[in-house]
Design an enzyme around this catalytic site. Structure first.
Site, PDB file in Angstrom:
ATOM      1  N   SER A 171      36.210  33.335  37.026  1.00 53.18           N
ATOM      2  CA  SER A 171      35.589  33.884  35.832  1.00 53.18           C
ATOM      3  C   SER A 171      36.120  33.111  34.630  1.00 53.18           C
ATOM      4  O   SER A 171      37.326  33.123  34.374  1.00 53.18           O
ATOM      5  CB  SER A 171      35.964  35.367  35.728  1.00 53.18           C
ATOM      6  N   LYS A 223      31.590  32.164  37.254  1.00 52.99           N
ATOM      7  CA  LYS A 223      31.077  33.208  36.350  1.00 52.99           C
ATOM      8  C   LYS A 223      31.453  32.810  34.934  1.00 52.99           C
ATOM      9  O   LYS A 223      32.588  32.385  34.695  1.00 52.99           O
ATOM     10  CB  LYS A 223      31.701  34.544  36.740  1.00 52.99           C
ATOM     11  N   LYS A 255      31.377  34.088  30.766  1.00 53.48           N
ATOM     12  CA  LYS A 255      31.245  35.248  29.891  1.00 53.48           C
ATOM     13  C   LYS A 255      30.185  34.936  28.855  1.00 53.48           C
ATOM     14  O   LYS A 255      30.133  33.813  28.321  1.00 53.48           O
ATOM     15  CB  LYS A 255      32.582  35.524  29.195  1.00 53.48           C
ATOM     16  N   ASP A 293      28.533  37.311  32.705  1.00 52.09           N
ATOM     17  CA  ASP A 293      29.075  38.655  32.490  1.00 52.09           C
ATOM     18  C   ASP A 293      29.102  38.954  30.991  1.00 52.09           C
ATOM     19  O   ASP A 293      29.787  38.268  30.225  1.00 52.09           O
ATOM     20  CB  ASP A 293      30.496  38.726  33.069  1.00 52.09           C
ATOM     21  N   GLU A 350      26.002  40.415  34.883  1.00 54.54           N
ATOM     22  CA  GLU A 350      26.938  41.529  35.008  1.00 54.54           C
ATOM     23  C   GLU A 350      27.000  42.334  33.708  1.00 54.54           C
ATOM     24  O   GLU A 350      27.152  41.762  32.620  1.00 54.54           O
ATOM     25  CB  GLU A 350      28.320  40.947  35.365  1.00 54.54           C
ATOM     26  N   ASP A 377      29.693  46.688  36.375  1.00 55.00           N
ATOM     27  CA  ASP A 377      31.152  46.662  36.403  1.00 55.00           C
ATOM     28  C   ASP A 377      31.623  47.924  35.657  1.00 55.00           C
ATOM     29  O   ASP A 377      31.833  48.978  36.277  1.00 55.00           O
ATOM     30  CB  ASP A 377      31.636  45.353  35.739  1.00 55.00           C
ATOM     31  N   LYS A 414      36.348  47.283  41.414  1.00 53.88           N
ATOM     32  CA  LYS A 414      37.746  47.047  41.032  1.00 53.88           C
ATOM     33  C   LYS A 414      38.502  48.319  41.375  1.00 53.88           C
ATOM     34  O   LYS A 414      38.133  49.390  40.894  1.00 53.88           O
ATOM     35  CB  LYS A 414      37.873  46.784  39.519  1.00 53.88           C
ATOM     36  N   GLY A 441      38.166  41.444  39.061  1.00 52.96           N
ATOM     37  CA  GLY A 441      39.582  41.319  38.729  1.00 52.96           C
ATOM     38  C   GLY A 441      39.841  41.678  37.286  1.00 52.96           C
ATOM     39  O   GLY A 441      38.911  41.798  36.477  1.00 52.96           O
TER      40      GLY A 441
HETATM   41  O1  OSB Z   1      34.671  42.012  33.138  1.00 46.66           O
HETATM   42  O2  OSB Z   1      35.275  41.223  34.986  1.00 46.66           O
HETATM   43  C1  OSB Z   1      35.538  41.499  33.820  1.00 46.66           C
HETATM   44  C2  OSB Z   1      39.007  40.164  32.916  1.00 46.66           C
HETATM   45  C3  OSB Z   1      39.449  41.162  32.085  1.00 46.66           C
HETATM   46  C4  OSB Z   1      38.620  42.211  31.797  1.00 46.66           C
HETATM   47  C5  OSB Z   1      37.339  42.277  32.352  1.00 46.66           C
HETATM   48  C6  OSB Z   1      36.895  41.297  33.215  1.00 46.66           C
HETATM   49  C7  OSB Z   1      37.736  40.200  33.463  1.00 46.66           C
HETATM   50  C8  OSB Z   1      37.342  39.056  34.274  1.00 46.66           C
HETATM   51  C9  OSB Z   1      38.445  38.278  34.946  1.00 46.66           C
HETATM   52  O3  OSB Z   1      36.203  38.671  34.360  1.00 46.66           O
HETATM   53  C10 OSB Z   1      38.410  38.346  36.422  1.00 46.66           C
HETATM   54  C11 OSB Z   1      39.674  37.789  37.066  1.00 46.66           C
HETATM   55  O4  OSB Z   1      40.685  38.510  37.138  1.00 46.66           O
HETATM   56  O5  OSB Z   1      39.637  36.648  37.489  1.00 46.66           O
HETATM   57 MG    MG Z   2      32.947  42.268  34.324  1.00 47.10          MG
END
Ligand code: OSB
Ligand code: MG
Length: 384
Positions: A152, A178, A180, A205, A230, A255, A279, A307
């Site tokens: 991500s 992924k 953001k 995401d 996402e 999520d 999660k 994560g």
């Molecule tokens: O939305 O998935 C999420 C990290 C912090 C808060 C929210 C998210 C995330 C990530 C990181 O996308 C995922 C990872 O731990 O690699």
């Molecule tokens: Mg997410």
């Protein structure tokens, strides 16, 4: 293996019981290798609460994967400490349990606070697996030992910076990337990535950054063959997600919206998504995660493990969970070095040349916890 562990029997039915002697809470401050920016802000470090539990001669570790700010979730590292010390621990001490699967029941009176609950449950599953001399993934009913790695990637200052970062993980054979997105960093950046990588398994995401009025942006994104989008809308907008899913062909993955078993069942029934990101932290631990996994499997909704920039401890728990059979898509589980220069486990998590992560075969979490390092990154410690 302690001599006494399996000799402690419940006098009623002869099953081994767990009596938890004490738990310690370690508030860590872990500097990230690279800052991580989402639609709700940029972080340079992560602040998890590590839960160290002592029971039956074993030590187990869990992680409340909170952060310093209540932006992703209402919980923070401080609320986790407060809830565990003042509400969860008093319900655990002097209680014998047969299995950590009892915890959601024991904690039932306490509303929400899933990240706190998940951290405690994890520590006890680690002990339970050690007592049974099995790797955690086997205790969880995992089927595949090798799980697909994904990464991500946060919002960067320039598109070139993100595209260079993507190249690094493509070369390492990560199975999907992924990115953001947020208003102003969406259609254009996805188009640029698609120009460079037309076939890349790619997802976006939004972390709830849009409203139903932004539907035009999602019609645009629909043209880029994303594996999924996402959490486009607010976490409480199950109905608007359902409407959006009817209008676009790209699968929506939820999520933030899925905080409980009920949320998952309702999102599926409403048609709010076609994929769910699980999660443990968000749903209050493995037991609820497993129920959501099973409901999704029965309804042909594939899941993957999300994560929260966990330390090695939380990541090992996520790896064990991701071995379950309905985890059918690449996870947000990356190698240790992608997050932290020094992880607190040995061996660190690595990705094979096939873009996979291998769950450990040894009992419990399956790695050594580097207690000296743990101490070095601890900024405060509480004993319950
Ligand atoms: O939305 O998935 C999420 C990290 C912090 C808060 C929210 C998210 C995330 C990530 C990181 O996308 C995922 C990872 O731990 O690699
Ligand atoms: Mg997410």
């Amino acid at each position: 293996m302690s001599k006494k562990s399996l000799q402690t029997y419940n006098k009623f039915d002869n099953l081994p019981v767990m009596h938890i002697d004490k738990i310690e809470l370690l508030h860590l401050r872990l500097p990230l290798v690279h800052h991580f920016e989402t639609s709700f802000g940029r972080v340079y470090q992560q602040e998890p609460l590590i839960i160290r539990a002592y029971a039956e001669g074993f030590i187990g570790y869990g992680e409340s994967a909170a952060s310093a700010n209540p932006y992703y979730s209402p919980e923070t590292v401080h609320t986790c400490g407060h809830i565990i010390k003042d509400f969860l621990w008093p319900r655990l001490k002097n209680t014998n349990i047969i299995s950590p699967a009892e915890l959601p029941g024991i904690f039932g009176q306490i509303r929400g606070n899933s990240i706190a609950k998940a951290g405690v449950e994890m520590a006890l599953w680690d002990i339970y697996a050690q007592m049974n001399r099995k790797p955690l993934c086997e205790i969880y009913g995992g089927t595949d030992r090798a799980i697909p790695a994904g990464v991500s990637l946060g919002i960067t200052d320039t598109p070139d910076e993100l595209i260079a970062m993507i190249g690094k993980f493509v070369n390492k054979k990560y199975k999907r990337i992924k990115i953001k997105i947020k208003p102003g960093w969406d259609v254009r950046i996805v188009a640029q990535i698609r120009d460079r990588y037309p076939e890349l398994p790619l997802t976006a995401d939004a972390n709830a950054a849009y409203t139903p009025k932004d539907i035009k942006i999602f019609h645009e994104l629909d043209k880029f063959n994303l594996m999924m989008i996402e959490q486009p809308l607010d976490e409480n907008d199950l109905i608007y997600h359902a409407r959006m899913q009817k209008e676009i062909k790209t699968p929506i993955c939820l999520d933030e919206s899925i905080k409980s078993v009920q949320d998952a069942a309702q999102a599926i029934e409403l048609g709010s998504c076609r994929i769910i990101n699980i999660k443990q932290a968000r749903v209050g631990g493995y037991t609820n995660a497993k129920t959501i996994h099973d409901i999704c499997m029965d309804n042909n909704i594939p899941v993957w493990c999300g994560g929260l920039l966990e330390s090695g401890i939380g990541r090992l728990h996520n790896i064990a969970l991701a071995t379950l059979p309905n985890f059918r898509l690449p996870n947000d589980i990356s190698e240790s070095g992608r997050y932290y220069k020094e992880d607190i486990i040995e061996p660190a998590v690595t990705v094979t040349e096939n873009g996979e992560i291998e769950a450990s075969n040894s009992a419990g979490l399956g790695a050594e916890i580097l207690t000296e390092r743990l101490k070095r990154y601890t900024i405060s410690e509480t004993e319950c």
